[in-house]
Design a protein around this motif. Structure first.
Motif, PDB file in Angstrom:
ATOM      1  N   LYS A  51      -9.889  -6.282  44.738  1.00 56.31           N
ATOM      2  CA  LYS A  51      -9.479  -5.644  43.472  1.00 56.31           C
ATOM      3  C   LYS A  51      -8.356  -4.629  43.658  1.00 56.31           C
ATOM      4  O   LYS A  51      -8.254  -3.666  42.902  1.00 56.31           O
ATOM      5  CB  LYS A  51     -10.674  -4.982  42.783  1.00 56.31           C
ATOM      6  N   ARG A  52      -7.529  -4.853  44.666  1.00 56.72           N
ATOM      7  CA  ARG A  52      -6.290  -4.074  44.780  1.00 56.72           C
ATOM      8  C   ARG A  52      -5.230  -4.839  43.980  1.00 56.72           C
ATOM      9  O   ARG A  52      -4.465  -5.635  44.523  1.00 56.72           O
ATOM     10  CB  ARG A  52      -5.887  -3.893  46.243  1.00 56.72           C
ATOM     11  N   LEU A  53      -5.215  -4.587  42.690  1.00 52.52           N
ATOM     12  CA  LEU A  53      -4.455  -5.411  41.762  1.00 52.52           C
ATOM     13  C   LEU A  53      -3.113  -4.750  41.456  1.00 52.52           C
ATOM     14  O   LEU A  53      -3.029  -3.835  40.638  1.00 52.52           O
ATOM     15  CB  LEU A  53      -5.249  -5.637  40.475  1.00 52.52           C
ATOM     16  N   GLU A  54      -2.080  -5.209  42.131  1.00 52.40           N
ATOM     17  CA  GLU A  54      -0.727  -4.704  41.909  1.00 52.40           C
ATOM     18  C   GLU A  54       0.071  -5.762  41.154  1.00 52.40           C
ATOM     19  O   GLU A  54       0.336  -6.848  41.665  1.00 52.40           O
ATOM     20  CB  GLU A  54      -0.045  -4.371  43.237  1.00 52.40           C
ATOM     21  N   ILE A  55       0.451  -5.423  39.928  1.00 51.78           N
ATOM     22  CA  ILE A  55       1.200  -6.357  39.076  1.00 51.78           C
ATOM     23  C   ILE A  55       2.653  -6.378  39.523  1.00 51.78           C
ATOM     24  O   ILE A  55       3.285  -5.341  39.702  1.00 51.78           O
ATOM     25  CB  ILE A  55       1.090  -5.917  37.607  1.00 51.78           C
ATOM     26  N   ASP A  56       3.201  -7.575  39.697  1.00 53.49           N
ATOM     27  CA  ASP A  56       4.562  -7.711  40.217  1.00 53.49           C
ATOM     28  C   ASP A  56       5.609  -7.834  39.123  1.00 53.49           C
ATOM     29  O   ASP A  56       6.772  -7.520  39.345  1.00 53.49           O
ATOM     30  CB  ASP A  56       4.653  -8.931  41.140  1.00 53.49           C
ATOM     31  N   ALA A  57       5.248  -8.326  37.953  1.00 57.13           N
ATOM     32  CA  ALA A  57       6.187  -8.431  36.826  1.00 57.13           C
ATOM     33  C   ALA A  57       5.369  -8.387  35.543  1.00 57.13           C
ATOM     34  O   ALA A  57       4.197  -8.781  35.520  1.00 57.13           O
ATOM     35  CB  ALA A  57       7.005  -9.719  36.902  1.00 57.13           C
ATOM     36  N   HIS A  58       5.991  -7.905  34.474  1.00 59.99           N
ATOM     37  CA  HIS A  58       5.250  -7.737  33.229  1.00 59.99           C
ATOM     38  C   HIS A  58       6.227  -7.486  32.083  1.00 59.99           C
ATOM     39  O   HIS A  58       7.426  -7.293  32.281  1.00 59.99           O
ATOM     40  CB  HIS A  58       4.294  -6.550  33.348  1.00 59.99           C
ATOM     41  N   ASN A  59       5.694  -7.483  30.886  1.00 52.91           N
ATOM     42  CA  ASN A  59       6.492  -7.121  29.708  1.00 52.91           C
ATOM     43  C   ASN A  59       5.880  -5.906  29.014  1.00 52.91           C
ATOM     44  O   ASN A  59       6.008  -5.727  27.808  1.00 52.91           O
ATOM     45  CB  ASN A  59       6.595  -8.290  28.720  1.00 52.91           C
ATOM     46  N   LEU A  60       5.209  -5.063  29.789  1.00 48.15           N
ATOM     47  CA  LEU A  60       4.514  -3.907  29.238  1.00 48.15           C
ATOM     48  C   LEU A  60       5.512  -2.847  28.787  1.00 48.15           C
ATOM     49  O   LEU A  60       6.570  -2.676  29.395  1.00 48.15           O
ATOM     50  CB  LEU A  60       3.567  -3.310  30.281  1.00 48.15           C
ATOM     51  N   LEU A  61       5.154  -2.118  27.755  1.00 48.49           N
ATOM     52  CA  LEU A  61       6.025  -1.075  27.224  1.00 48.49           C
ATOM     53  C   LEU A  61       5.883   0.195  28.041  1.00 48.49           C
ATOM     54  O   LEU A  61       4.810   0.524  28.534  1.00 48.49           O
ATOM     55  CB  LEU A  61       5.673  -0.784  25.761  1.00 48.49           C
ATOM     56  N   CYS A  62       6.982   0.913  28.153  1.00 51.24           N
ATOM     57  CA  CYS A  62       6.966   2.199  28.840  1.00 51.24           C
ATOM     58  C   CYS A  62       6.044   3.160  28.100  1.00 51.24           C
ATOM     59  O   CYS A  62       6.071   3.257  26.871  1.00 51.24           O
ATOM     60  CB  CYS A  62       8.386   2.776  28.896  1.00 51.24           C
ATOM     61  N   GLN A  63       5.204   3.863  28.853  1.00 55.13           N
ATOM     62  CA  GLN A  63       4.218   4.749  28.245  1.00 55.13           C
ATOM     63  C   GLN A  63       4.706   6.192  28.134  1.00 55.13           C
ATOM     64  O   GLN A  63       3.981   7.061  27.660  1.00 55.13           O
ATOM     65  CB  GLN A  63       2.914   4.699  29.058  1.00 55.13           C
ATOM     66  N   ARG A  64       5.922   6.461  28.586  1.00 57.39           N
ATOM     67  CA  ARG A  64       6.445   7.820  28.497  1.00 57.39           C
ATOM     68  C   ARG A  64       6.916   8.137  27.081  1.00 57.39           C
ATOM     69  O   ARG A  64       7.299   7.237  26.331  1.00 57.39           O
ATOM     70  CB  ARG A  64       7.632   8.002  29.446  1.00 57.39           C
ATOM     71  N   PRO A  65       6.910   9.426  26.714  1.00 60.58           N
ATOM     72  CA  PRO A  65       7.538   9.806  25.441  1.00 60.58           C
ATOM     73  C   PRO A  65       9.028   9.520  25.480  1.00 60.58           C
ATOM     74  O   PRO A  65       9.661   9.563  26.551  1.00 60.58           O
ATOM     75  CB  PRO A  65       7.245  11.310  25.329  1.00 60.58           C
ATOM     76  N   LYS A  66       9.612   9.221  24.318  1.00 59.79           N
ATOM     77  CA  LYS A  66      11.021   8.833  24.226  1.00 59.79           C
ATOM     78  C   LYS A  66      11.855   9.950  23.602  1.00 59.79           C
ATOM     79  O   LYS A  66      11.363  10.759  22.823  1.00 59.79           O
ATOM     80  CB  LYS A  66      11.161   7.563  23.373  1.00 59.79           C
ATOM     81  N   CYS A  67      13.133   9.951  23.949  1.00 61.47           N
ATOM     82  CA  CYS A  67      14.076  10.886  23.351  1.00 61.47           C
ATOM     83  C   CYS A  67      14.225  10.554  21.864  1.00 61.47           C
ATOM     84  O   CYS A  67      14.405   9.389  21.495  1.00 61.47           O
ATOM     85  CB  CYS A  67      15.430  10.792  24.060  1.00 61.47           C
ATOM     86  N   GLU A  68      14.154  11.564  21.021  1.00 60.45           N
ATOM     87  CA  GLU A  68      14.260  11.339  19.578  1.00 60.45           C
ATOM     88  C   GLU A  68      15.650  10.874  19.162  1.00 60.45           C
ATOM     89  O   GLU A  68      15.806  10.212  18.134  1.00 60.45           O
ATOM     90  CB  GLU A  68      13.907  12.625  18.827  1.00 60.45           C
ATOM     91  N   ASP A  69      16.662  11.198  19.960  1.00 60.92           N
ATOM     92  CA  ASP A  69      18.034  10.844  19.594  1.00 60.92           C
ATOM     93  C   ASP A  69      18.460   9.473  20.105  1.00 60.92           C
ATOM     94  O   ASP A  69      19.104   8.711  19.387  1.00 60.92           O
ATOM     95  CB  ASP A  69      19.009  11.909  20.103  1.00 60.92           C
ATOM     96  N   CYS A  70      18.108   9.145  21.368  1.00 60.89           N
ATOM     97  CA  CYS A  70      18.613   7.886  21.944  1.00 60.89           C
ATOM     98  C   CYS A  70      17.505   6.949  22.412  1.00 60.89           C
ATOM     99  O   CYS A  70      17.797   5.878  22.956  1.00 60.89           O
ATOM    100  CB  CYS A  70      19.566   8.182  23.101  1.00 60.89           C
ATOM    101  N   SER A  71      16.216   7.345  22.253  1.00 66.61           N
ATOM    102  CA  SER A  71      15.050   6.510  22.597  1.00 66.61           C
ATOM    103  C   SER A  71      14.923   6.214  24.081  1.00 66.61           C
ATOM    104  O   SER A  71      14.182   5.318  24.480  1.00 66.61           O
ATOM    105  CB  SER A  71      15.086   5.182  21.814  1.00 66.61           C
ATOM    106  N   THR A  72      15.613   6.969  24.929  1.00 67.68           N
ATOM    107  CA  THR A  72      15.485   6.811  26.378  1.00 67.68           C
ATOM    108  C   THR A  72      14.188   7.477  26.849  1.00 67.68           C
ATOM    109  O   THR A  72      13.863   8.567  26.394  1.00 67.68           O
ATOM    110  CB  THR A  72      16.673   7.464  27.094  1.00 67.68           C
TER     111      THR A  72
END
Length: 328
Positions: free
Chosen positions: A141-162
């Motif tokens: 159960k050492r499950l390391e995902i190598d590729a995905h389409n998951l969304l970034c979980q960080r907060p985004k910049c209100e001006d440029c969404s970075t």
């Protein structure tokens, strides 16, 4: 879990799918932790592979695609595709279908290098050992995902969404390199990389000063310039950034006191703080305050220190331009 006789007949790909299917079935209604690296900010994402999942099915058609494993919610809607990649990547239409239907896709690559790196005389042996190691990781159960389409979980910049960078300000006690007395110092890190005191925000500066740290703009002979530096309250010597960030010997005597962690400001919309002139926009990634630079380039009139000398070379040869034209 398949019997040993069945396992012997399975290909590495089928074996990996069987392992993951078993883990998911056993984890339904609970937690099956995996990790992935975010595509946008390179931060490790904690993933629960059985989140919102009620059932899992193997190799069944969903719409126009047939993933290795599909997790369904309580209403029977597909929410997650789990793909095992051995020699060939999954068909591109799997990702296209997933994006169009708001479905997560995670991939486990059996040929992704882990513990076996470097050159071997027999590349086939190297590949075989890599697959063996990955299968052992899956079993444990050492499950390391190598590729995905998951969304970034960080907060985004209100001006440029970075995605905003993670900034960590640490206040700690060290032995002063000069006098050996205890001194409170502040160091910073942005996504794990050193963040110098000149780059601290106004809130971060208030935090470190409220924590008893003395920060002053001082000249460093080593750097050959002034910068915002930690200062020892006993001997008034600056605690240089090499000493704080890179010196491995003195780092052993580091005693953490307080820590502030926050996201932002945005690197692409960056503003910086000048203690003299306030905030300024960082157009080109240049940390120097443009007002300070402009003032440093000025030559002030020796007869009137409040007036800029516009013709320093001429004044030096012929005398003060303004003085001899009765402008004072």
């Amino acid at each position: 879990m398949p019997t040993n006789k069945t396992q012997a007949k399975e290909t590495p790909h089928e074996r990996a799918v069987s392992i993951l299917e078993t883990h998911i079935r056993e984890g339904l209604g609970g937690d099956l932790s995996a990790t992935a690296i975010c595509n946008e900010c390179s931060e490790a994402l904690p993933i629960n592979l059985v989140k919102d999942a009620a059932t899992v099915a193997r190799n069944i058609r969903v719409g126009t695609v047939r993933p290795d494993l599909t997790a369904f919610d309580t209403e029977g809607n597909p929410i997650r595709f789990i793909e095992v990649v051995d020699k060939h990547a999954p068909e591109s239409n799997v990702h296209e279908y997933a994006v169009g239907n708001d479905i997560e896709v995670v991939e486990f690559h059996l040929n992704a290098p882990r513990e076996f790196v470097g050159y071997r005389r027999n590349p086939a042996l190297d590949a075989s050992l890599t697959v063996k190691a990955r299968l052992e990781d899956l079993v444990a159960k050492r499950l390391e995902i190598d590729a995905h389409n998951l969304l970034c979980q960080r907060p985004k910049c209100e001006d440029c969404s970075t995605p905003l960078p993670l900034r960590t300000i640490v206040v700690s006690v060290k032995d002063c390199w000069k006098c050996g007395q205890n001194v409170s110092v502040a160091t910073g890190y942005k996504d794990g990389q050193a963040l110098e005191q000149d780059e601290f925000t106004k809130e971060e500066l208030e935090f470190v000063r409220d924590s008893g740290v003395i920060l002053e703009r001082r000249f460093s002979a080593t750097v050959g310039a002034k910068y915002l530096a930690n200062v020892c309250t006993s001997c008034d010597q600056i605690q240089g950034n090499w000493f704080l960030y890179q010196d491995p010997y003195h780092d052993r005597f580091n005693l953490p006191q307080a820590e502030k962690e926050s996201y932002g400001p945005c690197d692409k919309c960056a503003t910086r703080i000048c203690l003299t002139h306030g905030e300024f926009f960082d157009y080109d990634g240049d940390r120097e305050c443009p007002h300070c630079v402009a003032e440093a380039e000025k030559v002030m009139c020796p007869h009137n220190p409040e007036r800029e000398c516009f013709y320093p070379n001429r004044c030096k040869e012929e005398g003060c331009y303004f003085k001899y034209r009765a402008y004072y």
